[in-house]
Motif scaffolding. Structure first.
Motif, PDB file in Angstrom:
ATOM      1  N   THR A  55       0.858  -1.179   0.000  1.00 19.44           N
ATOM      2  CA  THR A  55       0.000   0.000   0.000  1.00 19.44           C
ATOM      3  C   THR A  55       0.897   1.232   0.000  1.00 19.44           C
ATOM      4  OG1 THR A  55      -0.068   0.186   2.410  1.00 19.44           O
ATOM      5  CG2 THR A  55      -1.770  -1.197   1.359  1.00 19.44           C
ATOM      6  N   PHE A  56       0.301   2.384  -0.261  1.00 23.42           N
ATOM      7  CA  PHE A  56       1.058   3.637  -0.225  1.00 23.42           C
ATOM      8  C   PHE A  56       1.707   3.820   1.146  1.00 23.42           C
ATOM      9  CE2 PHE A  56       1.235   8.117   0.945  1.00 23.42           C
ATOM     10  CZ  PHE A  56       2.090   8.595  -0.028  1.00 23.42           C
ATOM     11  N   GLU A  57       0.935   3.550   2.185  1.00 21.28           N
ATOM     12  CA  GLU A  57       1.440   3.739   3.546  1.00 21.28           C
ATOM     13  C   GLU A  57       2.616   2.806   3.844  1.00 21.28           C
ATOM     14  OE1 GLU A  57      -1.757   3.442   2.687  1.00 21.28           O
ATOM     15  OE2 GLU A  57      -2.558   5.408   3.226  1.00 21.28           O
ATOM     16  N   GLU A  58       2.525   1.563   3.383  1.00 19.38           N
ATOM     17  CA  GLU A  58       3.622   0.609   3.594  1.00 19.38           C
ATOM     18  C   GLU A  58       4.883   1.064   2.860  1.00 19.38           C
ATOM     19  OE1 GLU A  58       1.074  -3.541   4.140  1.00 19.38           O
ATOM     20  OE2 GLU A  58       1.569  -2.842   2.122  1.00 19.38           O
ATOM     21  N   SER A  59       4.716   1.515   1.630  1.00 17.16           N
ATOM     22  CA  SER A  59       5.857   2.002   0.856  1.00 17.16           C
ATOM     23  C   SER A  59       6.474   3.232   1.508  1.00 17.16           C
ATOM     24  CB  SER A  59       5.445   2.331  -0.580  1.00 17.16           C
ATOM     25  OG  SER A  59       5.063   1.176  -1.268  1.00 17.16           O
ATOM     26  N   LEU A  60       5.625   4.138   1.977  1.00 16.68           N
ATOM     27  CA  LEU A  60       6.109   5.357   2.621  1.00 16.68           C
ATOM     28  C   LEU A  60       6.856   5.039   3.913  1.00 16.68           C
ATOM     29  CD1 LEU A  60       6.232   8.407   2.385  1.00 16.68           C
ATOM     30  CD2 LEU A  60       4.077   8.526   3.638  1.00 16.68           C
ATOM     31  N   ASN A  61       6.315   4.125   4.718  1.00 12.94           N
ATOM     32  CA  ASN A  61       7.002   3.729   5.953  1.00 12.94           C
ATOM     33  C   ASN A  61       8.359   3.113   5.656  1.00 12.94           C
ATOM     34  OD1 ASN A  61       5.009   4.593   7.741  1.00 12.94           O
ATOM     35  ND2 ASN A  61       3.941   2.648   7.700  1.00 12.94           N
ATOM     36  N   GLU A  62       8.413   2.275   4.633  1.00 15.83           N
ATOM     37  CA  GLU A  62       9.675   1.647   4.251  1.00 15.83           C
ATOM     38  C   GLU A  62      10.665   2.706   3.757  1.00 15.83           C
ATOM     39  OE1 GLU A  62      11.114  -2.110   1.506  1.00 15.83           O
ATOM     40  OE2 GLU A  62       8.991  -1.899   1.997  1.00 15.83           O
ATOM     41  N   LEU A  63      10.177   3.678   3.012  1.00 13.66           N
ATOM     42  CA  LEU A  63      11.032   4.758   2.531  1.00 13.66           C
ATOM     43  C   LEU A  63      11.591   5.573   3.696  1.00 13.66           C
ATOM     44  CD1 LEU A  63      12.221   6.373   0.198  1.00 13.66           C
ATOM     45  CD2 LEU A  63      10.052   7.623   0.045  1.00 13.66           C
TER      46      LEU A  63
ATOM     47  N   GLU B 159       7.490   4.428  -6.558  1.00  7.01           N
ATOM     48  CA  GLU B 159       6.235   3.712  -6.280  1.00  7.01           C
ATOM     49  C   GLU B 159       5.232   4.641  -5.607  1.00  7.01           C
ATOM     50  OE1 GLU B 159       6.988   0.210  -3.918  1.00  7.01           O
ATOM     51  OE2 GLU B 159       8.267  -0.680  -5.457  1.00  7.01           O
ATOM     52  N   CYS B 160       5.697   5.411  -4.624  1.00 10.75           N
ATOM     53  CA  CYS B 160       4.807   6.335  -3.910  1.00 10.75           C
ATOM     54  C   CYS B 160       4.264   7.396  -4.857  1.00 10.75           C
ATOM     55  CB  CYS B 160       5.548   6.994  -2.745  1.00 10.75           C
ATOM     56  SG  CYS B 160       5.851   5.892  -1.353  1.00 10.75           S
ATOM     57  N   SER B 161       5.121   7.937  -5.708  1.00  6.32           N
ATOM     58  CA  SER B 161       4.683   8.956  -6.662  1.00  6.32           C
ATOM     59  C   SER B 161       3.629   8.404  -7.613  1.00  6.32           C
ATOM     60  CB  SER B 161       5.871   9.482  -7.467  1.00  6.32           C
ATOM     61  OG  SER B 161       6.727  10.228  -6.649  1.00  6.32           O
ATOM     62  N   GLU B 162       3.849   7.193  -8.105  1.00  2.00           N
ATOM     63  CA  GLU B 162       2.884   6.568  -9.010  1.00  2.00           C
ATOM     64  C   GLU B 162       1.548   6.351  -8.314  1.00  2.00           C
ATOM     65  OE1 GLU B 162       4.643   2.978 -10.560  1.00  2.00           O
ATOM     66  OE2 GLU B 162       6.192   4.099 -11.627  1.00  2.00           O
ATOM     67  N   LYS B 163       1.598   5.914  -7.059  1.00  5.07           N
ATOM     68  CA  LYS B 163       0.353   5.674  -6.319  1.00  5.07           C
ATOM     69  C   LYS B 163      -0.404   6.979  -6.096  1.00  5.07           C
ATOM     70  CE  LYS B 163       1.808   1.505  -4.262  1.00  5.07           C
ATOM     71  NZ  LYS B 163       2.261   0.513  -3.774  1.00  5.07           N
ATOM     72  N   LEU B 164       0.339   8.053  -5.806  1.00  2.09           N
ATOM     73  CA  LEU B 164      -0.320   9.350  -5.628  1.00  2.09           C
ATOM     74  C   LEU B 164      -0.936   9.840  -6.934  1.00  2.09           C
ATOM     75  CD1 LEU B 164       2.179  11.240  -3.307  1.00  2.09           C
ATOM     76  CD2 LEU B 164      -0.118  10.459  -2.734  1.00  2.09           C
ATOM     77  N   GLU B 165      -0.221   9.671  -8.037  1.00  8.65           N
ATOM     78  CA  GLU B 165      -0.758  10.078  -9.331  1.00  8.65           C
ATOM     79  C   GLU B 165      -2.016   9.286  -9.676  1.00  8.65           C
ATOM     80  OE1 GLU B 165       2.307   9.853 -12.329  1.00  8.65           O
ATOM     81  OE2 GLU B 165       3.631  11.133 -11.141  1.00  8.65           O
ATOM     82  N   ASN B 166      -1.983   7.979  -9.422  1.00  5.25           N
ATOM     83  CA  ASN B 166      -3.159   7.146  -9.695  1.00  5.25           C
ATOM     84  C   ASN B 166      -4.334   7.544  -8.814  1.00  5.25           C
ATOM     85  OD1 ASN B 166      -1.895   5.681 -11.711  1.00  5.25           O
ATOM     86  ND2 ASN B 166      -1.196   4.088 -10.317  1.00  5.25           N
TER      87      ASN B 166
END
Length: 77
Positions: A8-16, A46-53
């Motif tokens: 998820t976006f949140e998981e990717s952001l936490n990992e980042l 990945e986060c940028s793509e999820k935000l754009e989507n």
């Protein structure tokens, strides 16, 4: 992780954020720092793509001239 094994976006952001913390500590070898940096770049994309989507999917309900609610694309606002 979500059911389809995509983060998820949140998981990717936490990992980042963890990657950034690891790099900020300055305790990694050069090779490990480069590996973490590459991982961070991938997560950032990945986060940028999820935000754009998500932005493409957002519709805002607005009142038209008759006081009725109608859907308007986010980008039109």
């Amino acid at each position: 992780m979500s059911e389809n094994n995509e983060k998820t976006f949140e998981e990717s952001l936490n990992e980042l954020e963890k990657v950034a913390q690891n790099l900020e500590r300055g305790e990694l070898s050069l090779e490990d720092a480069i590996t973490e940096f590459e991982k961070g770049i991938k997560l950032s994309k990945e986060c940028s793509e999820k935000l754009e989507n998500a932005e493409k999917r957002i519709n805002i309900l607005v009142k038209n001239e008759n006081g009725e609610l109608e859907e308007t694309n986010f980008e039109q606002e």
